[in-house]
Design a protein around this motif. Structure first.
Motif, PDB file in Angstrom:
ATOM      1  N   THR A 202       0.838  -1.209   0.000  1.00 31.34           N
ATOM      2  CA  THR A 202       0.000   0.000   0.000  1.00 31.34           C
ATOM      3  C   THR A 202       0.868   1.252   0.000  1.00 31.34           C
ATOM      4  OG1 THR A 202      -1.746  -1.139   1.172  1.00 31.34           O
ATOM      5  CG2 THR A 202      -1.772   1.260   1.305  1.00 31.34           C
ATOM      6  N   ALA A 203       1.890   1.244   0.861  1.00 29.59           N
ATOM      7  CA  ALA A 203       2.749   2.430   0.970  1.00 29.59           C
ATOM      8  C   ALA A 203       3.449   2.711  -0.360  1.00 29.59           C
ATOM      9  CB  ALA A 203       3.767   2.230   2.087  1.00 29.59           C
ATOM     10  N   LEU A 204       3.923   1.664  -1.025  1.00 30.03           N
ATOM     11  CA  LEU A 204       4.580   1.866  -2.327  1.00 30.03           C
ATOM     12  C   LEU A 204       3.585   2.385  -3.365  1.00 30.03           C
ATOM     13  CD1 LEU A 204       6.850  -1.307  -2.289  1.00 30.03           C
ATOM     14  CD2 LEU A 204       7.624   1.061  -2.140  1.00 30.03           C
ATOM     15  N   GLY A 205       2.338   1.925  -3.247  1.00 31.02           N
ATOM     16  CA  GLY A 205       1.297   2.447  -4.139  1.00 31.02           C
ATOM     17  C   GLY A 205       1.093   3.944  -3.921  1.00 31.02           C
ATOM     18  N   GLU A 206       1.183   4.385  -2.675  1.00 32.03           N
ATOM     19  CA  GLU A 206       1.035   5.818  -2.392  1.00 32.03           C
ATOM     20  C   GLU A 206       2.203   6.611  -2.999  1.00 32.03           C
ATOM     21  OE1 GLU A 206      -1.652   7.377  -0.832  1.00 32.03           O
ATOM     22  OE2 GLU A 206      -2.513   5.383  -1.087  1.00 32.03           O
ATOM     23  N   VAL A 207       3.413   6.012  -2.932  1.00 33.44           N
ATOM     24  CA  VAL A 207       4.567   6.684  -3.552  1.00 33.44           C
ATOM     25  C   VAL A 207       4.315   6.867  -5.042  1.00 33.44           C
ATOM     26  CG1 VAL A 207       7.017   6.426  -4.154  1.00 33.44           C
ATOM     27  CG2 VAL A 207       6.238   5.848  -1.862  1.00 33.44           C
ATOM     28  N   LYS A 208       3.748   5.850  -5.659  1.00 27.29           N
ATOM     29  CA  LYS A 208       3.463   5.963  -7.095  1.00 27.29           C
ATOM     30  C   LYS A 208       2.446   7.062  -7.367  1.00 27.29           C
ATOM     31  CE  LYS A 208       3.216   1.902  -9.303  1.00 27.29           C
ATOM     32  NZ  LYS A 208       2.784   0.475  -9.474  1.00 27.29           N
ATOM     33  N   LYS A 209       1.432   7.156  -6.497  1.00 26.78           N
ATOM     34  CA  LYS A 209       0.438   8.234  -6.699  1.00 26.78           C
ATOM     35  C   LYS A 209       1.104   9.603  -6.564  1.00 26.78           C
ATOM     36  CE  LYS A 209      -3.360   5.623  -4.645  1.00 26.78           C
ATOM     37  NZ  LYS A 209      -4.177   5.525  -3.424  1.00 26.78           N
ATOM     38  N   ILE A 210       1.942   9.738  -5.538  1.00 28.89           N
ATOM     39  CA  ILE A 210       2.634  11.025  -5.346  1.00 28.89           C
ATOM     40  C   ILE A 210       3.485  11.336  -6.576  1.00 28.89           C
ATOM     41  CG2 ILE A 210       4.395  12.223  -3.971  1.00 28.89           C
ATOM     42  CD1 ILE A 210       3.442  10.528  -1.543  1.00 28.89           C
ATOM     43  N   GLY A 211       4.204  10.314  -7.063  1.00 31.19           N
ATOM     44  CA  GLY A 211       5.054  10.514  -8.236  1.00 31.19           C
ATOM     45  C   GLY A 211       4.255  10.912  -9.463  1.00 31.19           C
ATOM     46  N   ARG A 212       3.121  10.236  -9.667  1.00 31.01           N
ATOM     47  CA  ARG A 212       2.298  10.556 -10.847  1.00 31.01           C
ATOM     48  C   ARG A 212       1.783  11.988 -10.781  1.00 31.01           C
ATOM     49  NH1 ARG A 212      -0.917   5.859 -10.038  1.00 31.01           N
ATOM     50  NH2 ARG A 212       0.022   4.102 -11.096  1.00 31.01           N
ATOM     51  N   LEU A 213       1.340  12.375  -9.583  1.00 28.05           N
ATOM     52  CA  LEU A 213       0.815  13.732  -9.438  1.00 28.05           C
ATOM     53  C   LEU A 213       1.913  14.770  -9.674  1.00 28.05           C
ATOM     54  CD1 LEU A 213      -1.468  13.018  -6.367  1.00 28.05           C
ATOM     55  CD2 LEU A 213      -2.278  13.866  -8.575  1.00 28.05           C
ATOM     56  N   ARG A 214       3.103  14.469  -9.150  1.00 22.01           N
ATOM     57  CA  ARG A 214       4.204  15.432  -9.351  1.00 22.01           C
ATOM     58  C   ARG A 214       4.624  15.469 -10.812  1.00 22.01           C
ATOM     59  NH1 ARG A 214       8.237  14.854  -4.115  1.00 22.01           N
ATOM     60  NH2 ARG A 214       6.639  15.232  -2.545  1.00 22.01           N
ATOM     61  N   LEU A 215       4.647  14.315 -11.422  1.00 21.56           N
ATOM     62  CA  LEU A 215       5.011  14.265 -12.841  1.00 21.56           C
ATOM     63  C   LEU A 215       3.980  15.027 -13.674  1.00 21.56           C
ATOM     64  CD1 LEU A 215       7.024  13.111 -14.819  1.00 21.56           C
ATOM     65  CD2 LEU A 215       5.702  11.002 -14.894  1.00 21.56           C
ATOM     66  N   ALA A 216       2.704  14.846 -13.329  1.00 22.81           N
ATOM     67  CA  ALA A 216       1.653  15.573 -14.052  1.00 22.81           C
ATOM     68  C   ALA A 216       1.866  17.076 -13.901  1.00 22.81           C
ATOM     69  CB  ALA A 216       0.277  15.165 -13.534  1.00 22.81           C
ATOM     70  N   ASP A 217       2.256  17.501 -12.698  1.00 19.04           N
ATOM     71  CA  ASP A 217       2.543  18.929 -12.493  1.00 19.04           C
ATOM     72  C   ASP A 217       3.683  19.381 -13.388  1.00 19.04           C
ATOM     73  OD1 ASP A 217       0.645  19.269 -10.604  1.00 19.04           O
ATOM     74  OD2 ASP A 217       2.017  19.226  -8.891  1.00 19.04           O
ATOM     75  N   LEU A 218       4.764  18.564 -13.373  1.00 20.24           N
ATOM     76  CA  LEU A 218       5.949  18.952 -14.136  1.00 20.24           C
ATOM     77  C   LEU A 218       5.666  19.013 -15.629  1.00 20.24           C
ATOM     78  CD1 LEU A 218       8.639  16.895 -12.213  1.00 20.24           C
ATOM     79  CD2 LEU A 218       8.658  19.366 -12.504  1.00 20.24           C
ATOM     80  N   LEU A 219       4.848  18.098 -16.088  1.00 21.19           N
ATOM     81  CA  LEU A 219       4.560  18.064 -17.522  1.00 21.19           C
ATOM     82  C   LEU A 219       3.376  18.958 -17.877  1.00 21.19           C
ATOM     83  CD1 LEU A 219       4.946  14.219 -18.129  1.00 21.19           C
ATOM     84  CD2 LEU A 219       6.607  16.019 -18.588  1.00 21.19           C
ATOM     85  N   GLY A 220       2.735  19.483 -16.845  1.00 17.44           N
ATOM     86  CA  GLY A 220       1.565  20.319 -17.091  1.00 17.44           C
ATOM     87  C   GLY A 220       0.446  19.524 -17.722  1.00 17.44           C
ATOM     88  N   ALA A 221       0.423  18.217 -17.463  1.00 11.99           N
ATOM     89  CA  ALA A 221      -0.550  17.353 -18.146  1.00 11.99           C
ATOM     90  C   ALA A 221      -1.662  16.958 -17.190  1.00 11.99           C
ATOM     91  CB  ALA A 221       0.141  16.111 -18.663  1.00 11.99           C
ATOM     92  N   ALA A 222      -2.839  16.795 -17.727  1.00 13.22           N
ATOM     93  CA  ALA A 222      -3.940  16.265 -16.938  1.00 13.22           C
ATOM     94  C   ALA A 222      -4.044  14.785 -17.215  1.00 13.22           C
ATOM     95  CB  ALA A 222      -5.235  16.953 -17.324  1.00 13.22           C
ATOM     96  N   GLY A 223      -4.634  14.063 -16.304  1.00 16.05           N
ATOM     97  CA  GLY A 223      -4.978  12.674 -16.597  1.00 16.05           C
ATOM     98  C   GLY A 223      -3.913  11.656 -16.236  1.00 16.05           C
ATOM     99  N   LEU A 224      -2.760  12.082 -15.714  1.00 14.59           N
ATOM    100  CA  LEU A 224      -1.751  11.095 -15.313  1.00 14.59           C
ATOM    101  C   LEU A 224      -1.993  10.605 -13.896  1.00 14.59           C
ATOM    102  CD1 LEU A 224       1.625  12.523 -16.621  1.00 14.59           C
ATOM    103  CD2 LEU A 224       0.568  10.369 -17.226  1.00 14.59           C
ATOM    104  N   ALA A 225      -2.953  11.222 -13.230  1.00 12.55           N
ATOM    105  CA  ALA A 225      -3.099  10.941 -11.796  1.00 12.55           C
ATOM    106  C   ALA A 225      -4.113   9.846 -11.510  1.00 12.55           C
ATOM    107  CB  ALA A 225      -3.485  12.224 -11.072  1.00 12.55           C
ATOM    108  N   GLY A 226      -4.341   8.965 -12.473  1.00  8.07           N
ATOM    109  CA  GLY A 226      -5.290   7.882 -12.254  1.00  8.07           C
ATOM    110  C   GLY A 226      -4.795   6.862 -11.265  1.00  8.07           C
ATOM    111  N   PRO A 227      -5.565   5.806 -11.030  1.00  7.83           N
ATOM    112  CA  PRO A 227      -5.215   4.827 -10.005  1.00  7.83           C
ATOM    113  C   PRO A 227      -3.968   4.021 -10.373  1.00  7.83           C
ATOM    114  CG  PRO A 227      -7.187   4.154 -11.190  1.00  7.83           C
ATOM    115  CD  PRO A 227      -6.810   5.505 -11.703  1.00  7.83           C
TER     116      PRO A 227
END
Ligand SMILES: NC(=O)N[C@H]1NC(=O)NC1=O
Length: 227
Positions: A202-227
């Motif tokens: 579960t904890a590693l899954g949360e790291v992935k969510k954090i990473g996806r959200l940050r990556l989406a921010d960096l790329l200015g992209a929507a839609g990368l923050a899915g499950p």
């Protein structure tokens, strides 16, 4: 298609344990090596670190043949070498947790997944109070309302964080942007009761969510923050 070079890491360290994605994280025990607010790495090193993190995040989304390790003697993390369909291998077999020899050898083994968790500061922890969080963490924790806790709420979270770390050997990690101050203590208390192997996943899954959200921010992209 272009290949993404991985490594070597720039010469800075927040401890002596290398996480599976190439950075250094705090060790689980012994004296903590922490940069004081007055000894921040120079600006270029912080910038390099951001780019390295971004490169590794992108590499983790690519098929293995497109990932090149530019440091000959450092093997790529096994999670990156798996076929993409199995790259959810952050749900690999459970490592031994808790104190003991099994844990130590697992640490040194190919997986080292736990190390990435130790890169994360406690939610509403000392770093938040002291203003030593990275800009990203600060924004995430502030967004979840964790900067506005009263003293009793802070104490409760500190106690739960300490119990969690004592039980599992790594800090409680939660994608703060997908939660809020009312939900965090309950979620922490709930996860505290879980079997260690499940909790690691579960904890590693949360790291992935954090990473996806940050990556989406960096790329200015929507839609990368899915499950
Ligand atoms: N411990 C922990 O979850 N830390 C974090 N979570 C998040 O979304 N940002 C953090 O700094």
């Amino acid at each position: 298609m272009d290949v993404i070079p991985v490594g070597p890491s720039p010469p800075f360290s927040f401890g002596t344990e290398r996480n599976p994605f190439g950075g250094f994280c705090r060790k689980s025990s012994g004296p903590r090596v922490r940069p004081s607010p007055t000894s921040k790495p120079p600006r270029e090193q912080r910038t390099l670190k951001r780019y390295e993190t971004l490169g590794l995040l992108i590499a983790s989304l690519l098929p293995p043949e497109q990932v090149v390790n530019s440091e000959p003697r450092r093997p790529l993390p096994s999670a990156l070498l798996a076929p993409r369909s199995q790259r959810t291998s952050l749900s690999l077999p459970a490592p031994p947790l808790g104190p003991g020899p099994g844990r130590r050898s697992w640490h040194r083994g190919a997986q080292g997944q736990e190390g990435i968790l130790r890169c994360h500061p406690d939610l509403a922890g000392r770093e938040l109070q002291q203003g030593t969080l990275t800009a990203e963490s600060r924004r995430e924790q502030r967004g979840a309302g964790l900067m506005s806790l009263d003293a009793a709420e802070r104490l409760r979270l500190a106690e739960l964080n300490a119990q969690y770390r004592a039980r599992f050997g790594f800090p409680f990690v939660l994608a703060a942007r997908l939660s809020d101050r009312a939900a965090v203590p309950g979620e922490l208390a709930r996860r505290l009761q879980r079997p260690p192997a499940e909790e690691l996943r579960t904890a590693l899954g949360e790291v992935k969510k954090i990473g996806r959200l940050r990556l989406a921010d960096l790329l200015g992209a929507a839609g990368l923050a899915g499950p």
